[in-house]
Design an enzyme around this catalytic site. Structure first.
Site, PDB file in Angstrom:
ATOM      1  CD  GLU A 260      -2.408  -0.775   0.445  1.00 48.61           C
ATOM      2  OE1 GLU A 260      -2.980  -0.004  -0.125  1.00 48.61           O
ATOM      3  OE2 GLU A 260      -3.102  -2.166  -0.868  1.00 48.61           O
ATOM      4  CB  CYS A 294      -2.366   7.123   1.200  1.00 50.41           C
ATOM      5  SG  CYS A 294      -3.133   5.906   2.090  1.00 50.41           S
TER       6      CYS A 294
HETATM    7  P1  NAD Z   1       8.521   5.072   4.282  1.00 50.27           P
HETATM    8  O1  NAD Z   1       8.458   4.631   3.065  1.00 50.27           O
HETATM    9  O2  NAD Z   1       9.555   6.483   4.039  1.00 50.27           O
HETATM   10  O3  NAD Z   1       8.813   4.139   4.922  1.00 50.27           O
HETATM   11  C1  NAD Z   1       7.706   3.302   5.463  1.00 50.27           C
HETATM   12  C2  NAD Z   1       7.954   2.418   6.625  1.00 50.27           C
HETATM   13  O4  NAD Z   1      10.054   1.616   5.826  1.00 50.27           O
HETATM   14  C3  NAD Z   1       9.068   2.611   8.017  1.00 50.27           C
HETATM   15  O5  NAD Z   1       8.578   1.708   8.951  1.00 50.27           O
HETATM   16  C4  NAD Z   1       9.717   2.764   7.520  1.00 50.27           C
HETATM   17  O6  NAD Z   1      11.533   2.614   8.988  1.00 50.27           O
HETATM   18  C5  NAD Z   1      10.419   2.082   6.714  1.00 50.27           C
HETATM   19  N1  NAD Z   1      11.723   1.620   5.719  1.00 50.27           N
HETATM   20  C6  NAD Z   1      11.764   2.211   5.646  1.00 50.27           C
HETATM   21  N2  NAD Z   1      13.295   2.417   4.434  1.00 50.27           N
HETATM   22  C7  NAD Z   1      12.822   1.106   4.241  1.00 50.27           C
HETATM   23  C8  NAD Z   1      14.017  -0.463   4.124  1.00 50.27           C
HETATM   24  N3  NAD Z   1      14.750  -0.370   2.725  1.00 50.27           N
HETATM   25  N4  NAD Z   1      13.506  -1.535   3.952  1.00 50.27           N
HETATM   26  C9  NAD Z   1      12.692  -1.752   4.950  1.00 50.27           C
HETATM   27  N5  NAD Z   1      12.227  -1.293   5.708  1.00 50.27           N
HETATM   28  C10 NAD Z   1      12.149   0.376   5.439  1.00 50.27           C
HETATM   29  O7  NAD Z   1       6.944   5.747   4.290  1.00 50.27           O
HETATM   30  P2  NAD Z   1       6.896   7.044   5.338  1.00 50.27           P
HETATM   31  O8  NAD Z   1       7.423   8.332   4.701  1.00 50.27           O
HETATM   32  O9  NAD Z   1       6.839   6.255   6.878  1.00 50.27           O
HETATM   33  O10 NAD Z   1       5.217   7.038   5.348  1.00 50.27           O
HETATM   34  C11 NAD Z   1       4.062   7.596   4.666  1.00 50.27           C
HETATM   35  C12 NAD Z   1       4.335   6.861   3.446  1.00 50.27           C
HETATM   36  O11 NAD Z   1       3.064   6.000   3.286  1.00 50.27           O
HETATM   37  C13 NAD Z   1       3.427   7.457   2.281  1.00 50.27           C
HETATM   38  O12 NAD Z   1       4.001   7.573   0.504  1.00 50.27           O
HETATM   39  C14 NAD Z   1       2.042   7.945   2.258  1.00 50.27           C
HETATM   40  O13 NAD Z   1       0.880   8.072   1.058  1.00 50.27           O
HETATM   41  C15 NAD Z   1       1.722   5.746   2.513  1.00 50.27           C
HETATM   42  N6  NAD Z   1       1.078   5.898   3.105  1.00 50.27           N
HETATM   43  C16 NAD Z   1      -0.129   4.709   1.983  1.00 50.27           C
HETATM   44  C17 NAD Z   1      -0.720   4.201   2.793  1.00 50.27           C
HETATM   45  C18 NAD Z   1      -2.187   3.488   1.700  1.00 50.27           C
HETATM   46  O14 NAD Z   1      -3.154   2.632   2.344  1.00 50.27           O
HETATM   47  N7  NAD Z   1      -1.778   3.252   0.265  1.00 50.27           N
HETATM   48  C19 NAD Z   1      -1.540   4.295   3.414  1.00 50.27           C
HETATM   49  C20 NAD Z   1      -0.719   5.305   4.556  1.00 50.27           C
HETATM   50  C21 NAD Z   1      -0.033   5.765   4.193  1.00 50.27           C
END
Ligand code: NAD
Length: 493
Positions: A260, A294
């Site tokens: 997601e 999102c």
């Molecule tokens: P992010 O991608 O920076 O981080 C998400 C998670 O991934 C965090 O827990 C982070 O620590 C982890 N992470 C980061 N690098 C990683 C790696 N290399 N390997 C494994 N894990 C890793 O996103 P964010 O800033 O925490 O969240 C915001 C984003 O989430 C926005 O783009 C938003 O649109 C999206 N989002 C999507 C939905 C949906 O349902 N489609 C819902 C909520 C948020």
């Protein structure tokens, strides 16, 4: 009953550095680092957080693998009962969890209370639905055969989640995952990991077999990477940015992946829309959770004939927002969660202004705020199509209004995006509504409501060919994604 009167000096985690939960035990990490977790509200310390190492993540995977062997054999009804117990414990701690969610994430208490409520519903929904996870019997060409299919748990699910809905989004995976018979290893976003600890304590209290549910705190690039890439996990559930999603897809290549990812609308206001309704719904889509959603309304395409009237109504809605300390009941918008997102919001708005946009409201940080993370609700008009805000996800309280002249031009602009998650269309003409539903390049199209409209059991996810994800969460769709479909054939006389 909402009660947010006693936030002051609340000792959230009582200084416990053991923020990993592995095999039923709370653990720190001797090789890891302990850092003070800061509240976005005012920068105050709210508790220690252990940034664990890969070794700890591997221990969690091992514990999950061992425990899952027994959990998959527990009857569906007993697993459903366990999900209800978790829901009940969360219910008994709803206010405490909501207060911590506000302190650590920054959303207003009423929004936090709502979010925790949805997580209770999420466990109860999984308990209900798992009893109806029905397979099929399939007629065959060969008369001596009988064929049936049934769902089996995938094994150990690695779950990695973001900070914007740090209670409800994890539960979208954890509840159906556990209900279906998987074990879980979960890595939450670092800036909202204490609420993850509190949620895990609630799950612990529901008395599941040790090792079924494991929490590993730390950096995504370390422990998150370990749990998604390690061969000891069988499948991955990830919510987060498109960029991280692509990295994880490669690191977890070959495993089933539920992804997601980000979104960028759009919301489309056609010239026959009910403007009062459209402005109220769109502004709510722009400002709930300070726009850190999102599905938020962060690219708004408006028919030129009604552009000025709609912009004026949006500005009125923005002026109603009460920005401030999210612990106070009158506050309707709190700070952004972290410095990175605050910087991105400032940069996107500066870029739009540089390219000719005007700010009807906001476009700045308020003076005298409790921390640098507050940003005023912002309405931008005259936004050019080449502004970054039009192509990238801003994730802040910013509503950029972009003009169009015909329905086909609006659709062409909608397609001109690498994202395809949720859109909204406002019109009073059912034929136009259907045309847009069928032509919009998004996984969800909401007619005449906020882009944030959503219910727990509705399939939610991005459309193919875009950067918004793979698969669907929500109700039975998430449950099916937590399972392998087994086909059994029988030869009979
Ligand atoms: P992010 O991608 O920076 O981080 C998400 C998670 O991934 C965090 O827990 C982070 O620590 C982890 N992470 C980061 N690098 C990683 C790696 N290399 N390997 C494994 N894990 C890793 O996103 P964010 O800033 O925490 O969240 C915001 C984003 O989430 C926005 O783009 C938003 O649109 C999206 N989002 C999507 C939905 C949906 O349902 N489609 C819902 C909520 C948020």
């Amino acid at each position: 009953m909402i009660n947010c009167n006693h936030f002051v000096n609340e000792s959230v985690m009582a200084g416990d550095e053991r923020t990993n939960f592995i095999g039923g035990q709370w653990r720190g990490d001797a090789q890891g680092e302990v850092r003070a977790q800061l509240s976005p509200i005012d920068g105050s310390e709210i508790g220690p957080l252990t940034w664990s190492t890969r070794a700890t993540a591997r221990d969690a995977i091992e514990a999950a693998r061992t425990a899952q062997k027994g959990w998959r054999k527990v009857s569906t009804w007993d697993r459903a009962r366990a999900m209800r117990r978790i829901g009940d414990v969360i219910g008994s701690r709803r206010e405490e969890l909501a207060r911590l969610l506000t302190l650590e994430q920054g959303k207003p208490y009423a929004e936090a209370y709502f979010e925790v409520g949805k997580s209770i519903d999420g466990f109860n929904l999984a308990a209900d639905l798992v009893k109806y996870l029905e397979g099929t019997t399939i007629p065959t060409e060969d008369p001596t055969k009988r064929v049936m299919t049934f769902y089996q748990p995938r094994g150990v699910y690695a779950v990695v989640t973001p900070w914007n809905f740090p209670v409800n989004i994890p539960v979208e995976y954890i509840a159906p995952g556990l209900a279906a018979g998987n074990a879980i290893v979960w890595t939450p976003a670092p800036t909202t990991s204490l609420i993850a600890v509190a949620l895990t304590r609630a799950i612990e209290e529901a008395d599941l077999p040790p090792g079924i549910f494991n929490l590993v705190t730390g950096a995504g690039k370390e422990v998150g990477d370990e749990i998604v890439s390690n061969p000891g996990t069988d499948a991955v559930g990830f919510t987060g940015s498109a960029l991280t999603g692509k990295i994880i897809s490669q690191r977890a290549a070959g495993k089933p992946q539920l992804m997601e990812l980000g979104g960028n609308g759009p919301v489309i206001i056609l010239d026959d829309a009910d403007l009062d309704r459209a402005a109220a719904a769109t502004a709510s889509g722009s400002f709930v959770n300070a726009g850190q959603v999102c599905s938020s309304s962060e690219r708004i395409l408006v028919h030129r004939r009604i552009y000025d009237a709609f912009a004026e109504r949006m500005a009125e809605e923005a002026r109603k927002v009460v920005l401030g300390d999210p612990r106070k009941p009158e506050t309707t918008m709190g700070p952004l969660n972290n410095p990175a997102v605050a910087q991105k919001v400032s940069d996107h708005v500066a870029d739009a202004l540089d390219r000719g946009a005007q700010a009807m409201t906001g476009a700045r940080r308020p003076e005298g705020a409790l921390s640098p993370l507050y940003y005023e609700p912002t309405i931008l008009t005259g936004v050019s199509r080449d502004a970054v805000i039009n192509s990238e996800e801003t994730f802040g309280p910013v509503a950029p209004l972009i003009a169009f002249d015909t329905d086909e031009e609006a659709l062409e602009m909608a397609h001109d995006s690498r994202y395809g998650l949720v859109s909204s269309v406002f019109t009073q003409d059912i034929n136009r509504a259907f045309h847009f539903v069928e032509e919009m390049p998004t996984g969800i199209v909401n007619i005449n409501d906020t882009s944030n409209y959503w219910e727990l059991h509705i399939p939610f996810g991005g459309v193919s060919g875009k950067d918004s994800g793979i698969g669907r969460v929500g109700g039975r769709y998430a449950l099916a994604a937590m399972c392998d479909l087994k086909t059994a054939t029988f030869t009979v006389r």
